[in-house]
Design an enzyme around this catalytic site. Structure first.
Site, PDB file in Angstrom:
ATOM      1  N   GLN A  13      -0.187   6.031 -11.506  1.00  0.00           N
ATOM      2  CA  GLN A  13      -1.368   4.905 -12.634  1.00  0.00           C
ATOM      3  C   GLN A  13      -2.311   5.661 -12.974  1.00  0.00           C
ATOM      4  OE1 GLN A  13      -2.086   3.676  -7.658  1.00  0.00           O
ATOM      5  NE2 GLN A  13      -2.192   1.979  -8.666  1.00  0.00           N
ATOM      6  N   CYS A  30      -3.371  -3.920  -4.786  1.00  0.00           N
ATOM      7  CA  CYS A  30      -2.607  -2.399  -5.911  1.00  0.00           C
ATOM      8  C   CYS A  30      -3.446  -2.666  -7.295  1.00  0.00           C
ATOM      9  CB  CYS A  30      -1.406  -2.599  -6.580  1.00  0.00           C
ATOM     10  SG  CYS A  30      -1.367  -1.247  -7.308  1.00  0.00           S
ATOM     11  N   LEU A  31      -3.897  -1.529  -7.573  1.00  0.00           N
ATOM     12  CA  LEU A  31      -5.412  -1.981  -8.692  1.00  0.00           C
ATOM     13  C   LEU A  31      -4.042  -1.896  -9.969  1.00  0.00           C
ATOM     14  CD1 LEU A  31      -7.317   1.052  -8.048  1.00  0.00           C
ATOM     15  CD2 LEU A  31      -8.140  -0.669  -7.426  1.00  0.00           C
ATOM     16  N   HIS A  74       2.372   3.096   0.157  1.00  0.00           N
ATOM     17  CA  HIS A  74       1.824   2.090  -0.486  1.00  0.00           C
ATOM     18  C   HIS A  74       2.551   3.165  -1.626  1.00  0.00           C
ATOM     19  CE1 HIS A  74      -0.384  -0.932  -3.016  1.00  0.00           C
ATOM     20  NE2 HIS A  74      -0.426  -0.057  -3.140  1.00  0.00           N
ATOM     21  N   GLU A  75       1.248   4.362  -1.523  1.00  0.00           N
ATOM     22  CA  GLU A  75       1.474   5.205  -2.662  1.00  0.00           C
ATOM     23  C   GLU A  75       2.822   5.413  -2.672  1.00  0.00           C
ATOM     24  OE1 GLU A  75      -1.525   4.880  -4.726  1.00  0.00           O
ATOM     25  OE2 GLU A  75      -2.648   3.547  -2.651  1.00  0.00           O
ATOM     26  N   HIS A 100       4.594   4.006  -5.323  1.00  0.00           N
ATOM     27  CA  HIS A 100       4.346   4.296  -6.678  1.00  0.00           C
ATOM     28  C   HIS A 100       5.355   5.991  -7.043  1.00  0.00           C
ATOM     29  CE1 HIS A 100       1.552   1.410  -8.204  1.00  0.00           C
ATOM     30  NE2 HIS A 100       0.682   1.730  -6.794  1.00  0.00           N
ATOM     31  N   GLY A 114      -7.069   3.492  -1.958  1.00  0.00           N
ATOM     32  CA  GLY A 114      -6.219   5.135  -2.585  1.00  0.00           C
ATOM     33  C   GLY A 114      -5.540   4.473  -4.026  1.00  0.00           C
TER      34      GLY A 114
END
Ligand code: K1U
Ligand code: ZN
Length: 172
Positions: free
Chosen positions: A53, A96-97, A138-139, A142, A48
């Site tokens: 990000q 998480c990236l 999660h996204e 963000h 994702g």
């Protein structure tokens, strides 16, 4: 299509803390952003990615939950809203990236009902469960400037940020 830089908490914490703005219209410019985000996510690799990000404060998410060996299943979420959350929760070891190499367990509602605009700008409503429910929540965090480490103790969070700073310094 282009691979964009993924911002990390090591040097872009203030950007990642921003609340993203709703999208007015799903047009070709937005689709170009979503194409870039998807390519960036596949390259990372991840499952994702939220627009913030890559430094764009718009309420846009891309996702692909296909397993290794399966055909790609790209998904696009514009202006997503959670309409309903289940009472029961699902613990999941999240990553998480923007916080590379840190994984920890977070408890979230096991199922959610979401409404969003898709790649064509059509309104869709669906129920998410399992990894889809974990990932969309999660996204969507963000989009509010919330990271999964915000659910951990201050000690764990501070250690995670220090570890990522060290990692990013050693990679530079
Ligand atoms: O940074 C992100 O928001 C992407 C993140 C999504 C996510 C993962 C796990 C739980 C919740 C949300 C990632 O993709 S981290 C990398 C990852 O999970 C993965 C990478 C390669 C193969 C399979 C998974
Ligand atoms: Zn993330």
């Amino acid at each position: 299509m282009a691979i964009r830089e993924i911002l990390t908490v090591a040097d872009h914490a203030a950007i990642l803390k921003q609340v993203s703005e709703p999208v007015a219209r799903v047009d070709d410019d937005l689709r170009a952003l979503m194409d870039d985000m998807l390519e960036t996510m596949y390259d990372a690799p991840g499952i994702g990615l939220a627009a913030i990000q890559v430094g764009v404060a718009k309420r846009v998410i891309v996702m692909d939950l296909a397993r290794e060996g399966e055909d790609k299943q790209p998904r696009y979420f514009v202006n997503p809203e959670i309409l309903w959350r289940s009472e029961d929760t699902l613990p999941y070891e999240e990553g998480c990236l923007s916080i590379p190499e840190i994984y920890d367990e977070v408890d979230r509602p096991a199922r959610v009902r979401v409404r969003y605009l898709n790649y064509q700008g059509e309104q869709v409503e669906e129920e998410a469960e399992g990894l889809f429910a974990v990932c969309i929540q999660h996204e969507m965090d963000h989009l509010e400037g919330v990271l999964f480490i915000d659910y951990l103790s201050r000690l764990k969070r501070d250690r995670a940020v220090q570890k990522v700073k060290k990692l990013v310094r050693s990679a530079a």
